[in-house]
Scaffold this motif. Structure first.
Motif, PDB file in Angstrom:
ATOM      1  N   LYS A  48      -9.372  17.685   3.103  1.00  0.00           N
ATOM      2  CA  LYS A  48      -9.078  19.113   3.011  1.00  0.00           C
ATOM      3  C   LYS A  48      -7.583  19.393   2.900  1.00  0.00           C
ATOM      4  CE  LYS A  48      -9.113  20.087   7.986  1.00  0.00           C
ATOM      5  NZ  LYS A  48      -9.767  20.834   9.068  1.00  0.00           N
ATOM      6  N   LEU A  49      -6.737  18.451   3.356  1.00  0.00           N
ATOM      7  CA  LEU A  49      -5.288  18.664   3.219  1.00  0.00           C
ATOM      8  C   LEU A  49      -4.900  18.719   1.742  1.00  0.00           C
ATOM      9  CD1 LEU A  49      -3.878  16.259   5.969  1.00  0.00           C
ATOM     10  CD2 LEU A  49      -4.286  18.725   6.138  1.00  0.00           C
ATOM     11  N   ARG A  50      -5.512  17.823   0.956  1.00  0.00           N
ATOM     12  CA  ARG A  50      -5.240  17.805  -0.485  1.00  0.00           C
ATOM     13  C   ARG A  50      -5.608  19.148  -1.114  1.00  0.00           C
ATOM     14  NH1 ARG A  50      -8.894  16.976  -3.974  1.00  0.00           N
ATOM     15  NH2 ARG A  50     -10.304  15.907  -2.520  1.00  0.00           N
ATOM     16  N   GLU A  51      -6.728  19.698  -0.686  1.00  0.00           N
ATOM     17  CA  GLU A  51      -7.159  20.982  -1.261  1.00  0.00           C
ATOM     18  C   GLU A  51      -6.306  22.135  -0.756  1.00  0.00           C
ATOM     19  OE1 GLU A  51     -11.340  21.610  -0.765  1.00  0.00           O
ATOM     20  OE2 GLU A  51     -11.799  20.255  -2.433  1.00  0.00           O
ATOM     21  N   GLN A  52      -5.950  22.117   0.531  1.00  0.00           N
ATOM     22  CA  GLN A  52      -5.171  23.218   1.089  1.00  0.00           C
ATOM     23  C   GLN A  52      -3.765  23.251   0.481  1.00  0.00           C
ATOM     24  OE1 GLN A  52      -5.955  22.001   5.172  1.00  0.00           O
ATOM     25  NE2 GLN A  52      -7.048  23.902   5.583  1.00  0.00           N
ATOM     26  N   LEU A  53      -3.199  22.069   0.253  1.00  0.00           N
ATOM     27  CA  LEU A  53      -1.834  21.998  -0.294  1.00  0.00           C
ATOM     28  C   LEU A  53      -1.829  22.036  -1.819  1.00  0.00           C
ATOM     29  CD1 LEU A  53      -0.466  19.218   2.079  1.00  0.00           C
ATOM     30  CD2 LEU A  53       0.089  21.653   2.152  1.00  0.00           C
TER      31      LEU A  53
ATOM     32  N   VAL B 164      -2.223  19.608  -3.807  1.00  0.00           N
ATOM     33  CA  VAL B 164      -1.544  18.449  -4.380  1.00  0.00           C
ATOM     34  C   VAL B 164      -2.159  17.193  -3.763  1.00  0.00           C
ATOM     35  CG1 VAL B 164       0.322  18.556  -2.651  1.00  0.00           C
ATOM     36  CG2 VAL B 164       0.698  17.349  -4.790  1.00  0.00           C
ATOM     37  N   ALA B 165      -2.377  16.179  -4.600  1.00  0.00           N
ATOM     38  CA  ALA B 165      -2.935  14.914  -4.097  1.00  0.00           C
ATOM     39  C   ALA B 165      -1.832  13.948  -3.697  1.00  0.00           C
ATOM     40  CB  ALA B 165      -3.820  14.275  -5.162  1.00  0.00           C
ATOM     41  N   SER B 166      -0.767  13.942  -4.503  1.00  0.00           N
ATOM     42  CA  SER B 166       0.354  13.058  -4.170  1.00  0.00           C
ATOM     43  C   SER B 166       1.621  13.581  -4.829  1.00  0.00           C
ATOM     44  CB  SER B 166       0.066  11.620  -4.617  1.00  0.00           C
ATOM     45  OG  SER B 166      -0.033  11.555  -6.018  1.00  0.00           O
ATOM     46  N   GLU B 167       2.744  13.166  -4.290  1.00  0.00           N
ATOM     47  CA  GLU B 167       4.027  13.602  -4.824  1.00  0.00           C
ATOM     48  C   GLU B 167       5.105  12.595  -4.442  1.00  0.00           C
ATOM     49  OE1 GLU B 167       5.209  17.327  -3.015  1.00  0.00           O
ATOM     50  OE2 GLU B 167       4.337  16.754  -1.106  1.00  0.00           O
ATOM     51  N   GLU B 168       6.141  12.550  -5.238  1.00  0.00           N
ATOM     52  CA  GLU B 168       7.309  11.723  -4.941  1.00  0.00           C
ATOM     53  C   GLU B 168       8.352  12.607  -4.271  1.00  0.00           C
ATOM     54  OE1 GLU B 168       6.533   7.842  -6.057  1.00  0.00           O
ATOM     55  OE2 GLU B 168       8.505   8.523  -5.397  1.00  0.00           O
ATOM     56  N   VAL B 169       8.907  12.153  -3.168  1.00  0.00           N
ATOM     57  CA  VAL B 169       9.975  12.936  -2.538  1.00  0.00           C
ATOM     58  C   VAL B 169      11.173  12.032  -2.258  1.00  0.00           C
ATOM     59  CG1 VAL B 169       8.320  14.515  -1.451  1.00  0.00           C
ATOM     60  CG2 VAL B 169       9.208  12.587  -0.151  1.00  0.00           C
ATOM     61  N   ALA B 170      12.347  12.617  -2.328  1.00  0.00           N
ATOM     62  CA  ALA B 170      13.572  11.921  -1.926  1.00  0.00           C
ATOM     63  C   ALA B 170      13.897  12.393  -0.512  1.00  0.00           C
ATOM     64  CB  ALA B 170      14.699  12.264  -2.889  1.00  0.00           C
TER      65      ALA B 170
ATOM     66  N   PHE C 182      -1.027  11.588   4.650  1.00  0.00           N
ATOM     67  CA  PHE C 182      -1.455  12.491   5.716  1.00  0.00           C
ATOM     68  C   PHE C 182      -2.965  12.657   5.601  1.00  0.00           C
ATOM     69  CE2 PHE C 182       2.978  13.354   5.050  1.00  0.00           C
ATOM     70  CZ  PHE C 182       3.476  13.531   6.331  1.00  0.00           C
ATOM     71  N   ILE C 183      -3.647  12.456   6.742  1.00  0.00           N
ATOM     72  CA  ILE C 183      -5.115  12.493   6.692  1.00  0.00           C
ATOM     73  C   ILE C 183      -5.682  13.431   7.756  1.00  0.00           C
ATOM     74  CG2 ILE C 183      -5.246  10.146   5.754  1.00  0.00           C
ATOM     75  CD1 ILE C 183      -6.202   9.215   8.542  1.00  0.00           C
TER      76      ILE C 183
ATOM     77  N   HIS D 151       5.835  23.495   1.684  1.00  0.00           N
ATOM     78  CA  HIS D 151       4.629  23.785   0.907  1.00  0.00           C
ATOM     79  C   HIS D 151       4.014  25.128   1.302  1.00  0.00           C
ATOM     80  CE1 HIS D 151       3.853  20.013  -1.269  1.00  0.00           C
ATOM     81  NE2 HIS D 151       4.384  19.407  -0.237  1.00  0.00           N
ATOM     82  N   ILE D 152       3.454  25.795   0.335  1.00  0.00           N
ATOM     83  CA  ILE D 152       2.561  26.915   0.645  1.00  0.00           C
ATOM     84  C   ILE D 152       1.345  26.327   1.367  1.00  0.00           C
ATOM     85  CG2 ILE D 152       1.049  28.667  -0.391  1.00  0.00           C
ATOM     86  CD1 ILE D 152       3.118  28.812  -2.691  1.00  0.00           C
ATOM     87  N   ASN D 153       0.920  26.967   2.425  1.00  0.00           N
ATOM     88  CA  ASN D 153      -0.162  26.457   3.294  1.00  0.00           C
ATOM     89  C   ASN D 153       0.238  25.185   4.041  1.00  0.00           C
ATOM     90  OD1 ASN D 153      -1.905  28.514   2.463  1.00  0.00           O
ATOM     91  ND2 ASN D 153      -2.652  27.279   0.749  1.00  0.00           N
ATOM     92  N   GLY D 154       1.543  24.897   4.093  1.00  0.00           N
ATOM     93  CA  GLY D 154       2.018  23.662   4.714  1.00  0.00           C
ATOM     94  C   GLY D 154       1.687  23.548   6.188  1.00  0.00           C
TER      95      GLY D 154
END
Lengths: 81, 154
Positions: free
Chosen positions: A8-13, A15-21, A74-75, A40-43
């Motif tokens: 549900k985190l993937r759906e709430q955010l 986004v499934a994955s992202e690259e961050v610095a 994050f799970i 993030h919105i809904n973070g």
């Protein structure tokens, strides 16, 4: 660093994955969670007590240092069977 | 043996195949979980099982290893679906053979309780008019907890 979100985190955010610095002030998994939650919105869904973190394919703690990590996931609560 | 599958399986047939292999068992216990079609108030179309590319299978392996440490098992089989599983389809099969019934019974029960709330899968229930993520219930956690002080029979 590759960040992934499951269930549900993937759906709430949305986004499934992202690259961050990583900023220099992000040291622990908890720091990263707080920063992503604010980014993030809904973070705020990342801040739920039931959320756990996987660092480089190991279930870890929020105190774990992530400076040298390659992947962080994050799970939400798991449910098989 | 552990098998994580993205395609349908027939639990009864898989169990039959499992038992066709000879061993010196005196007991077999098994559990087959099937996606319920819902009840009077909601119709379940399917379940969606999301998995982690590496850790889902590892988490199932760990559960099987833990069972093998507690009970004297000869062989075990766990099949777990991922992806979209329609109502009426089998979603999980857990089977174990042992010399004696208590080892087989308890090991299968233990593995199912841990699959429910410890294996790294995420389950979404898809109904005719909505979708919702399913999380373990308090009862699921209690079922798992009852094994924490169980030394097993080894």
């Amino acid at each position: 660093m590759q960040i992934s979100y499951f269930g549900k985190l993937r759906e709430q955010l949305k986004v499934a994955s992202e690259e961050v610095a990583l900023n220099d002030d992000l040291i622990t998994a908890g720091d990263l969670r707080d920063w992503l939650a604010a980014s993030h919105i809904n973070g705020e869904c990342l801040l739920a007590n039931s959320v756990r973190v996987i660092i480089d394919d190991e279930v870890s703690t929020w105190e774990q240092n992530i400076r040298n990590a390659v992947t962080v996931a994050f799970i939400p609560p798991v449910s098989g069977g | 043996m552990i098998s994580i599958r993205s395609t349908s399986f027939n639990g009864a047939r898989e169990l039959s195949d499992f038992l066709n292999a000879p061993d010196n068992r005196g007991a077999t216990a098994s559990f087959i979980g099937t996606v319920r079609p819902g009840n009077d108030t909601q119709e379940v179309v399917s379940l969606f099982l999301e998995h982690h590319p590496t850790l889902s299978e590892k988490s199932v392996e760990q559960i099987a290893q833990d069972a093998g440490m507690k009970w004297n098992l000869i062989r075990y089989l766990i099949i777990h679906r991922i992806g979209l599983v329609d109502a009426g389809e089998d979603i999980v099969l857990v089977a174990a053979t042992a010399l004696h019934r208590r080892d087989a019974f308890d090991a299968v029960d233990f593995m199912m309780d841990h699959l429910k709330s410890e294996a790294l899968f995420w389950k979404k229930q898809i109904m005719t008019d909505r979708e919702e993520w399913i999380e373990p219930t308090q009862q699921d956690y209690q079922y798992k907890q009852r094994w924490s002080n169980h030394a097993g029979d080894r």
